[in-house]
Every structure is written in structure tokens, then in C-alpha cells.
Write an enzyme that holds these catalytic residues in place. Structure first.
Site, PDB file in Angstrom:
ATOM      1  N   ASP A 141      -1.786   1.215   1.641  1.00 49.64           N
ATOM      2  CA  ASP A 141      -0.979   2.522   1.915  1.00 49.64           C
ATOM      3  C   ASP A 141       0.012   2.832   0.819  1.00 49.64           C
ATOM      4  O   ASP A 141       0.194   1.942  -0.082  1.00 49.64           O
ATOM      5  CB  ASP A 141      -0.060   2.132   3.327  1.00 49.64           C
ATOM      6  CG  ASP A 141       0.795   3.222   3.738  1.00 49.64           C
ATOM      7  OD1 ASP A 141       0.195   4.608   3.571  1.00 49.64           O
ATOM      8  OD2 ASP A 141       1.724   3.161   4.357  1.00 49.64           O
ATOM      9  N   ASP A 149       3.206   5.505   0.858  1.00 51.85           N
ATOM     10  CA  ASP A 149       4.655   5.510   1.546  1.00 51.85           C
ATOM     11  C   ASP A 149       5.122   4.428   2.284  1.00 51.85           C
ATOM     12  O   ASP A 149       4.634   3.929   3.406  1.00 51.85           O
ATOM     13  CB  ASP A 149       4.760   6.906   2.377  1.00 51.85           C
ATOM     14  CG  ASP A 149       4.583   8.254   1.324  1.00 51.85           C
ATOM     15  OD1 ASP A 149       5.543   8.594   0.725  1.00 51.85           O
ATOM     16  OD2 ASP A 149       3.597   8.607   1.561  1.00 51.85           O
ATOM     17  N   ASP A 194       2.844  -0.255   6.538  1.00 55.26           N
ATOM     18  CA  ASP A 194       3.862  -0.234   7.088  1.00 55.26           C
ATOM     19  C   ASP A 194       4.011   0.731   8.434  1.00 55.26           C
ATOM     20  O   ASP A 194       4.741   0.683   9.138  1.00 55.26           O
ATOM     21  CB  ASP A 194       5.131  -0.089   6.491  1.00 55.26           C
ATOM     22  CG  ASP A 194       5.161   1.527   5.799  1.00 55.26           C
ATOM     23  OD1 ASP A 194       4.074   2.015   5.410  1.00 55.26           O
ATOM     24  OD2 ASP A 194       6.222   1.998   6.253  1.00 55.26           O
TER      25      ASP A 194
END
Length: 339
Positions: free
Chosen positions: A104, A106, A296
Site C-alpha cells: 500500500d 499512504d 494499514d
């Protein structure tokens, strides 16, 4: 906040010490009455606001069995151990297999910042990702526009899956991961482009009166960031967004980390993107591949779930607090990531 640079460097080390060899080409390219309606709208908005208060993925709720934060965290860690603490076990399970990395952006490669246009990765982080990509096919899987993330990462030898995997492109300057002269290019939601652009413009106009709201057109989806919006204005923001979407039944509203996202209703997500890329690389039915996904956000849960359904691969959640997740492992504190 978790030290994201240390996390990625740790991951690079985790999968390169003792198990990695320079990469060889694997082959393949890649819903009455007005009163009832009003009550339903209010109930729907309230549900969204409650969800917005949670971090993403949803935090694990305290219970009588886990009255303290420490006990709650310890219980969670048992089921989602630190990927670094489980180093030897992971290394042992990866021997003889081709690792494929999915990252991922960000909150994983860059810190979460108030201005999404300034979510820059550090030069050290870029170097760590470059090192990972030297050994394993590596993909950035993000809700952001593919071109925007590429401008942040600036590494040509990676796969980029933007708009939650609805805009995928493979390396164009490297022949290590592909056969032939064209990289992977897959856009399953192309027909929605005019609609997404239209909704983005309407949202920009309608949310001007809400301080801190930021609309980001991510090509195949639209993100409405509310990190800088006062909580007392969230109900107004949700009402505006849902009101606009009522005119677009082919679009749906989802949520990420401090962001509301408008996406096409097609059955496509980060998990589907992961499967597509594995197939493009020639590993769809291989027993000798180990997909690793690190993220996240709530949207990364689709990828974690895909790995669980395969019974193959490692999902690693970046979080310092217990959260409901399909990931098998976790990375939490900077002290655990520094090596």
C-alpha cells in the site's frame, strides 16, 4: 506514529536476508413516505459518522474479557504476531518460493499527512523499495490515482495498481518481469470515467462550504478527505456526499482512513488486483509462490482476505493498536521495525 521508513527497510531485510536471490524473469506479462425516508437517511448518516470515528480498519472493541488496553493488545498480538518476531518461521516457510511483494502507499510507504498532495516518501524509503524490487516482483496497490503515486515513488521497475486496482500498469523499461514489449495495462472500469469526472466536479462545488474538506479525483474513484474537517461538520459532509450519489446508482460509497471514497459498483478491489497481478506473472496456480501484502487501511483488508482464501501468502497490517483484520502478522512500534 509508526516509523514507516523503518518498517519498509525491515521488510526489505526480512525477505532478503538468507532467502533472496537476484530476480530471474518468471515469464508472462503481465433504497415510502417522506418521514420514513428522512429517518432512513438520518440513520444511514449516523452509521457513517460512527464509522468515521473509528480508525481504519475498525479498532477492536474492549470487552469484559479484555478490560485493559494492555491485555487487549497482548491478546491481539497472539493472533497477529509481529512479522519481525516471527522472522525465522517466515524465512523457513519462504524457502524455495518466489516472493511477490504488494505494498500500500499512504500509511505504509509514506506517513499519513493532512494534505494528501504532500504524502511524499523519503529518499531512504525509495531506496528500500528499490532494494526490495531488485529481488522480487513488486507492486504498489493504492486508492490513489496511478499517475499521482508514480510521481511520488518514481521507480520504473514496479507495477502500479491505482484506484484500488482499477488502473494497473506494469514496468515499461524493464524486461525482468515481462515477456514481450508491453507491460500489464488493465482498466476494468473504463466506462465509468466520464461519470467519475462528473461526480468529482459536483463534489468539489458542493463541499466548498465545509472547511477542511478536500476532493481528490483518483481517475476511477473519487476521494473525499475529512481529516481536516471538524467532527461537528461530518454529518453535513456525509449528507452532501450521499445526496449526490443518490443520482448515480452505478457508484457506491466506501470508507478508508479519514476518507470517504466513491467507486464504481463493479466487483473489483485490491484483492482482485492482487489476484490479477499474480495471474499476469504466471503464478495464479503455482504452489511455489509466496505473495506478501503490507498495508494499514480498511481497503487493504480485501487483499488480506484474498490471501487467506488462497491459503497462501502473508498479510501484514501496519498498526500500533489492535484492529479487526484478516492479516496474519503485524508491524506496530518503531522499536520492532528497527534492525
Amino acid at each position: 506514529m509508526t516509523n514507516q521508513k523503518e518498517i519498509t527497510i525491515a521488510v526489505a531485510s526480512l525477505f532478503s536476508q538468507g532467502v533472496a536471490k537476484p530476480l530471474a524473469a518468471p515469464g508472462g506479462i503481465i433504497t415510502i413516505s417522506r418521514n420514513t425516508f428522512t429517518k432512513k437517511v438520518e440513520a444511514g448518516n449516523n452509521a457513517w459518522i460512527a464509522s468515521m470515528r473509528d480508525s481504519s480498519p475498525t479498532r477492536v472493541k474492549s470487552s469484559r474479557n479484555h478490560p485493559s488496553e494492555t491485555e487487549e493488545k497482548n491478546s491481539w498480538i497472539v493472533n497477529h504476531p509481529s512479522a519481525l518476531n516471527m522472522f525465522e518461521q517466515i524465512v523457513s516457510g519462504s524457502k524455495g518460493k518466489q516472493i511477490v511483494m504488494f505494498l500500500d502507499y499512504d500509511g505504509t510507504l509514506s506517513p499519513i499527512v493532512e494534505d494528501p498532495d504532500r504524502a511524499f516518501m523519503t529518499s531512504e524509503m525509495r531506496e528500500a523499495v528499490r532494494d526490495v524490487a531488485r529481488y522480487f516482483p513488486t507492486a504498489i496497490v493504492t486508492g490513489r490515482c496511478r499517475d499521482k503515486v508514480y510521481s511520488f515513488v518514481r521507480l520504473a521497475g514496479l507495477y502500479y495498481a491505482g484506484s484500488h486496482g482499477m488502473d494497473i500498469k506494469g514496468p515499461s523499461k524493464s524486461s525482468r518481469y515481462r515477456k514481450g514489449h508491453q507491460g500489464v495495462l488493465f482498466q476494468p472500469a473504463s466506462e465509468f470515467l466520464p461519470m467519475i469526472d462528473e461526480v468529482s466536479k459536483v463534489l468539489e462545488e458542493r463541499t466548498k462550504s465545509i472547511p477542511g474538506a478536500k476532493v481528490e479525483n483518483n481517475k476511477f474513484c473519487v476521494s473525499v478527505h475529512f481529516r481536516c474537517v471538524e467532527e461537528k461538520m461530518w454529518a453535513t459532509l456525509v449528507e452532501q456526499v450521499r445526496s449526490i450519489l443518490s443520482d448515480y446508482p452505478k457508484l457506491k460509497l466506501t470508507q478508508g482512513r479519514k476518507v470517504l471514497e466513491i467507486r464504481p459498483t463493479i466487483k473489483w478491489d485490491k484483492g482482485k488486483a492482487l489476484e490479477f497481478l499474480l495471474e499476469s506473472l504466471g503464478y495464479a496456480n503455482s504452489a511455489d509462490v509466496l505473495p506478501v501484502y503490507i498495508g494499514d487501511d480498511r481497503t487493504d483488508e480485501d487483499a488480506f482476505k484474498a490471501l487467506r482464501n488462497r491459503g497462501q501468502g502473508l498479510g501484514i497490517l501496519v498498526s500500533k493498536v489492535p484492529k479487526e483484520t484478516n492479516a496474519s502478522y503485524s508491524l506496530q512500534e518503531p522499536s520492532e521495525a528497527s534492525i
